[in-house]
Design a protein around this motif. Structure first.
Motif, mmCIF file in Angstrom:
data_model
loop_
_atom_site.group_PDB
_atom_site.id
_atom_site.type_symbol
_atom_site.label_atom_id
_atom_site.label_comp_id
_atom_site.label_asym_id
_atom_site.label_seq_id
_atom_site.Cartn_x
_atom_site.Cartn_y
_atom_site.Cartn_z
ATOM 1 N N ALA A 54 1.169 -1.293 -0.344
ATOM 2 C CA ALA A 54 -0.314 -0.137 -0.348
ATOM 3 C C ALA A 54 1.002 1.515 -0.196
ATOM 4 O O ALA A 54 0.988 2.227 -0.595
ATOM 5 C CB ALA A 54 -0.766 -0.122 1.458
ATOM 6 N N VAL A 55 2.197 1.288 1.096
ATOM 7 C CA VAL A 55 2.828 1.987 0.926
ATOM 8 C C VAL A 55 3.290 2.578 -0.651
ATOM 9 O O VAL A 55 3.519 3.771 -1.424
ATOM 10 C CB VAL A 55 3.737 2.082 2.059
ATOM 11 C CG1 VAL A 55 5.550 2.922 1.196
ATOM 12 C CG2 VAL A 55 3.554 2.173 3.556
ATOM 13 N N GLU A 56 3.698 2.026 -1.078
ATOM 14 C CA GLU A 56 4.680 1.698 -2.762
ATOM 15 C C GLU A 56 3.130 2.114 -3.982
ATOM 16 O O GLU A 56 3.724 2.802 -4.579
ATOM 17 C CB GLU A 56 4.487 0.401 -3.313
ATOM 18 C CG GLU A 56 5.486 0.375 -4.790
ATOM 19 C CD GLU A 56 6.551 -0.119 -4.788
ATOM 20 O OE1 GLU A 56 7.115 -1.476 -3.678
ATOM 21 O OE2 GLU A 56 6.959 -0.415 -6.058
ATOM 22 N N ALA A 57 2.181 2.122 -3.845
ATOM 23 C CA ALA A 57 0.499 2.666 -4.495
ATOM 24 C C ALA A 57 0.373 3.923 -4.164
ATOM 25 O O ALA A 57 0.470 4.569 -4.836
ATOM 26 C CB ALA A 57 -0.409 1.577 -4.029
ATOM 27 N N ALA A 58 0.892 4.100 -3.264
ATOM 28 C CA ALA A 58 0.586 5.896 -2.380
ATOM 29 C C ALA A 58 1.977 6.394 -2.402
ATOM 30 O O ALA A 58 1.278 7.333 -2.595
ATOM 31 C CB ALA A 58 0.186 5.896 -1.430
ATOM 32 N N PHE A 59 2.897 6.198 -3.278
ATOM 33 C CA PHE A 59 4.324 6.780 -2.420
ATOM 34 C C PHE A 59 3.647 8.212 -4.334
ATOM 35 O O PHE A 59 3.750 8.296 -5.873
ATOM 36 C CB PHE A 59 5.269 6.633 -3.760
ATOM 37 C CG PHE A 59 6.809 6.742 -3.667
ATOM 38 C CD1 PHE A 59 7.094 7.466 -4.344
ATOM 39 C CD2 PHE A 59 7.741 6.993 -2.147
ATOM 40 C CE1 PHE A 59 8.680 7.759 -4.113
ATOM 41 C CE2 PHE A 59 8.309 8.009 -2.077
ATOM 42 C CZ PHE A 59 8.832 7.891 -2.894
ATOM 43 N N PRO A 60 3.611 9.154 -3.634
ATOM 44 C CA PRO A 60 3.843 10.254 -4.978
ATOM 45 C C PRO A 60 5.847 10.600 -5.563
ATOM 46 O O PRO A 60 6.506 10.691 -5.084
ATOM 47 C CB PRO A 60 3.405 11.197 -3.474
ATOM 48 C CG PRO A 60 4.505 11.240 -2.571
ATOM 49 C CD PRO A 60 4.016 9.650 -2.857
ATOM 50 N N ARG A 115 0.113 14.435 2.330
ATOM 51 C CA ARG A 115 -0.926 14.174 3.355
ATOM 52 C C ARG A 115 -1.792 13.054 2.134
ATOM 53 O O ARG A 115 -2.182 12.110 2.136
ATOM 54 C CB ARG A 115 -1.688 15.544 3.407
ATOM 55 C CG ARG A 115 -3.246 15.240 3.261
ATOM 56 C CD ARG A 115 -3.413 14.497 4.899
ATOM 57 N NE ARG A 115 -5.273 14.458 5.186
ATOM 58 C CZ ARG A 115 -5.790 15.223 6.421
ATOM 59 N NH1 ARG A 115 -4.814 16.454 6.369
ATOM 60 N NH2 ARG A 115 -6.966 14.964 6.243
ATOM 61 N N GLN A 116 -1.395 13.331 1.054
ATOM 62 C CA GLN A 116 -1.614 12.485 -0.279
ATOM 63 C C GLN A 116 -1.109 10.588 0.247
ATOM 64 O O GLN A 116 -2.123 10.421 0.065
ATOM 65 C CB GLN A 116 -1.457 13.336 -1.783
ATOM 66 C CG GLN A 116 -2.147 13.495 -2.039
ATOM 67 C CD GLN A 116 -1.738 13.849 -3.736
ATOM 68 O OE1 GLN A 116 -0.343 13.705 -3.847
ATOM 69 N NE2 GLN A 116 -2.311 14.312 -4.373
ATOM 70 N N PHE A 117 -0.397 11.016 0.503
ATOM 71 C CA PHE A 117 0.546 9.771 0.281
ATOM 72 C C PHE A 117 -0.165 9.503 1.882
ATOM 73 O O PHE A 117 -0.399 8.202 1.430
ATOM 74 C CB PHE A 117 1.832 9.910 1.153
ATOM 75 C CG PHE A 117 2.896 8.624 1.784
ATOM 76 C CD1 PHE A 117 3.480 8.462 2.845
ATOM 77 C CD2 PHE A 117 3.013 7.248 0.760
ATOM 78 C CE1 PHE A 117 3.635 7.381 2.946
ATOM 79 C CE2 PHE A 117 3.455 6.238 0.615
ATOM 80 C CZ PHE A 117 3.957 6.274 1.938
ATOM 81 N N ALA A 118 -0.736 9.914 2.882
ATOM 82 C CA ALA A 118 -1.070 8.707 4.491
ATOM 83 C C ALA A 118 -2.084 9.151 3.499
ATOM 84 O O ALA A 118 -2.841 7.775 4.598
ATOM 85 C CB ALA A 118 -0.481 10.132 5.150
ATOM 86 N N GLU A 119 -2.746 9.382 3.132
ATOM 87 C CA GLU A 119 -5.006 8.715 3.213
ATOM 88 C C GLU A 119 -4.896 7.603 1.909
ATOM 89 O O GLU A 119 -5.350 7.015 2.355
ATOM 90 C CB GLU A 119 -5.132 10.093 2.339
ATOM 91 C CG GLU A 119 -5.780 11.474 2.989
ATOM 92 C CD GLU A 119 -6.404 11.225 4.364
ATOM 93 O OE1 GLU A 119 -6.689 12.105 4.694
ATOM 94 O OE2 GLU A 119 -7.315 10.193 3.792
#
Ligand code: ADP
Ligand code: 2JD
Length: 288
Positions: free
Chosen positions: A197-203, A218-222
């Motif tokens: 999930a971290v990988e998919a959220a990475f900007p 914040r985008q990453f955290a969400e």
């Protein structure tokens, strides 16, 4: 012969990160962005027949208590250096709350041991060993690389030799953070689903300002799946007040920007005031 050496290393709040597995420990770590903060870890080392570690925290009232009597990552460093010493680390922020204190402890302790025993390690070798200890113990991925210097840090390559850009002299205004308790970094790093999930959220870009950093973080955290109920509530309060805020990675906490951030976060905890560090780790003193 030096009787005692003292070193200090700032902490680091990671805003967003993605693990990178390289072909060696030195090319393994993370990419991402964070802020190096002036609160960190001071390590004092003296010769001893056996390796010993005392980990101390100073609370807001100024009282110092021993919170750990062992630190496997620091014991690992002594073993790799083939030295024994009594290592005492002192921090004023809570351990395990996402302030990068494991990395700060490793860099300050390794730098101090280098002086104590006149090992002749370069700054790069000190950093490489501290990074190795973090990766081996899964206590962090990119904090050691970040704490080689200060500022708002963007790491575009893993490890201490990865491409790092730093924004300094930021008109930061006031920064603060609250923590709702520890979030054990190793547990998250060892979780396949969490790291996917971290990988998919990475900007996939660096921030161009502090406000942009908060936006990307914040985008990453969400999207990371890591937000806890306490963090969600605190972020909602910040949103309602128009305060840029995000989750401290990896900690069960929130950090926020602006003069009203302290007041808003005071509703859910006791905010820690944050200053952006101007530099990385350094030797404080050595007594012969
Ligand atoms: N101040 C410190 N002094 C010595 N060892 C530390 C310190 N902070 C962390 N560590 C070591 O790193 C391990 C993991 O800490 P971690 O949860 O990563 O803290 P943080 O999130 O503050 O980096 C701890 O269990 C301890 O072994
Ligand atoms: C976020 C984290 C993986 C852990 O940070 P901490 O819990 O503070 O050790 C950090 O090392 C990074 O690579 O960004």
């Amino acid at each position: 012969m030096v009787d005692r050496a003292v070193a200090f290393c700032p902490g680091h709040i990671s805003g967003y990160f993605r693990r990178v597995k390289g072909t060696s420990v030195q090319t393994t770590g993370s990419i991402g962005a964070g802020i190096v903060i002036s609160a960190g870890v001071e390590a004092t080392v003296v010769p001893a027949d056996q390796p010993q570690v005392q980990v101390r925290e100073v609370d807001r009232a100024g009282s110092c208590s021993t919170v750990l009597t062992a630190s496997p990552p620091i014991a690992y460093v002594m073993d790799r250096l083939e030295v024994t010493a009594a290592v005492t680390t002192v921090c004023t922020f809570p351990i395990g709350a996402g302030f990068g204190l494991s990395a700060a402890a490793l860099l300050s302790a390794t730098a101090a041991l280098n002086v104590l025993y006149d090992l002749g390690l370069s700054t790069h070798q000190v950093t490489a060993l501290a990074h190795e200890a973090e990766i081996v113990h899964q206590t962090g991925l990119g904090d050691v690389a970040a704490c080689q210097g200060g500022g708002l840090v963007c790491r575009e390559g893993p490890g201490p030799d990865g491409t790092i850009t730093r924004l300094q002299d930021l008109m930061a205004g006031s920064l603060c953070a609250v923590t709702f308790g520890p979030l054990p970094t190793p547990a998250v790093l060892k979780s396949g689903p969490a790291m996917a999930a971290v990988e998919a959220a990475f900007p996939a870009r660096c921030p161009d300002s502090l406000v942009d950093f908060f936006h990307l973080s914040r985008q990453f955290a969400e999207h990371s799946g890591l937000i806890t109920p306490e963090v969600r509530h605190a972020l909602s309060l910040c949103d309602r007040a128009g305060v840029p805020a995000s989750m401290t990675m990896l900690g069960n906490g929130v950090f926020a920007l602006g003069d009203s951030a302290v007041e808003v976060l005071s509703a859910v905890g006791e905010p820690f005031h944050l200053e952006i560090a101007s530099g990385g780790f350094s030797i404080q003193e050595h007594v012969s």
